[in-house]
Motif scaffolding. Structure first.
Motif, PDB file in Angstrom:
ATOM      1  N   ARG A  10       0.846  -1.188   0.000  1.00 34.36           N
ATOM      2  CA  ARG A  10       0.000   0.000   0.000  1.00 34.36           C
ATOM      3  C   ARG A  10       0.886   1.245   0.000  1.00 34.36           C
ATOM      4  O   ARG A  10       1.999   1.236   0.519  1.00 34.36           O
ATOM      5  N   THR A  11       0.367   2.315  -0.584  1.00 32.19           N
ATOM      6  CA  THR A  11       1.164   3.529  -0.751  1.00 32.19           C
ATOM      7  C   THR A  11       0.564   4.685   0.026  1.00 32.19           C
ATOM      8  O   THR A  11      -0.623   4.997  -0.121  1.00 32.19           O
ATOM      9  N   ASN A  35       4.767   1.632   1.006  1.00 33.84           N
ATOM     10  CA  ASN A  35       5.532   2.597   0.224  1.00 33.84           C
ATOM     11  C   ASN A  35       5.137   3.974   0.742  1.00 33.84           C
ATOM     12  O   ASN A  35       3.959   4.235   0.966  1.00 33.84           O
ATOM     13  N   ALA A  87       3.809   9.250  -6.425  1.00 33.22           N
ATOM     14  CA  ALA A  87       3.225   8.028  -5.866  1.00 33.22           C
ATOM     15  C   ALA A  87       2.682   7.122  -6.965  1.00 33.22           C
ATOM     16  O   ALA A  87       2.870   5.896  -6.942  1.00 33.22           O
ATOM     17  N   PHE A  91       4.855   3.890  -7.533  1.00 32.52           N
ATOM     18  CA  PHE A  91       4.248   2.824  -6.756  1.00 32.52           C
ATOM     19  C   PHE A  91       2.869   2.409  -7.239  1.00 32.52           C
ATOM     20  O   PHE A  91       2.261   1.517  -6.654  1.00 32.52           O
TER      21      PHE A  91
END
Length: 284
Positions: A10-11, A35, A87, A91
């Protein structure tokens, strides 16, 4: 069997994360596999404050997460968009948005400069709005989307309304935005909650207060906020939203933590702002 990391893959995007509570949240999320994309203005070391956005990113990676550092100002729409773009590009999306950046000035109204007033409203309110707004299109695509805003419960006691109205306005404004988003985006499955410390937290801001050494001794470590934050954003978004939570209560009532002594602060840690326990006994 290795313990499952609750934020694996998960970011998180987070503002004001070069030190203090923001850094602690980023590192705690990294330990759970997240992340983390960090936004902060500090590209070079500050003479009175530890850490930069780059050293924060290094700590995130040392904790087991992947990190990206973005030097920028949460008040600037283009800088905020770069955080979200980073992001997505690095990611694949955004799952968690943490509004941590904040400014404080507590001078009486007749002594507070217009510049400081504007700074608080711009960082606390505008910054929270900009980061969340930019994240929402990507949060909509997440299987468990969370917005977490570091803001207090709405306490309308006359003491908190009167002691520093301009700062109170900015922090309660953050809370109102966060609770409003919980309602506005309820059907999309995006959770929005607030988190606030029960006590002073041992940060540079507290260390720089008058009598800072004693203040630090009665303050809990930033890790209590970090652990509470991770507990919140690890929960199912559709089941846990629209709340103004206190760190200690989140951990004891919702995360099964029975003993908070490991976070420091001694037997009588100093209650934080906006809580009834911090109102002076002689106030009438």
């Amino acid at each position: 069997m290795a313990e499952q990391r609750t934020l694996a893959d998960r970011t998180m995007v987070i503002s004001g994360a070069s030190r203090g509570i923001g850094l602690a949240i980023a590192v705690a999320a990294a330990r759970q596999g997240a992340n983390v994309v960090l936004l902060a203005k500090t590209a070079e070391p500050h003479p009175r404050l530890p850490g930069t956005v780059h050293t924060a990113a290094a700590e995130v990676e040392a904790a087991g997460g992947r990190a990206a550092a973005v030097v920028g100002d949460v008040r600037n729409e283009e800088d905020v968009q770069r955080v979200i773009d980073t992001a997505v590009e690095q990611f694949g999306g955004v799952d968690i948005c943490v509004n941590n950046a904040s400014a404080i000035a507590t001078e009486p109204t007749d002594q507070l400069s217009a510049k400081k007033f504007g700074l608080m409203q711009d960082i606390n309110l505008r910054g929270t709005f900009l980061l969340t707004k930019a994240a929402i299109p990507h949060l909509r695509k997440s299987a468990n989307a969370h917005v977490l805003t570091i803001a207090p419960p709405l306490n309308l006691h006359p003491y908190w309304l009167g002691v520093h109205p301009s700062y109170t306005l900015s922090k309660y404004g953050m809370t109102l935005l966060a609770l409003g988003w919980a309602s506005e985006y309820a059907e999309t499955g995006i959770a929005s909650n607030c988190l606030w410390p029960e006590t002073f937290i041992a940060t540079s801001a507290v260390a720089n207060l008058q009598d800072g050494e004693n203040q630090l001794a009665a303050a809990r470590s930033p890790e209590i906020m970090a652990d509470a934050a991770v507990a919140i954003v690890s929960r199912p978004a559709r089941e846990f939203t629209g709340r103004a939570l206190i760190d200690a209560e989140m951990l004891t009532e919702h995360a099964g933590v029975a003993d908070l002594s490991g976070y420091g602060g001694g037997d009588h840690p100093t209650p934080d702002l906006f809580l009834d326990t911090a109102i002076p006994e002689n106030y009438s």
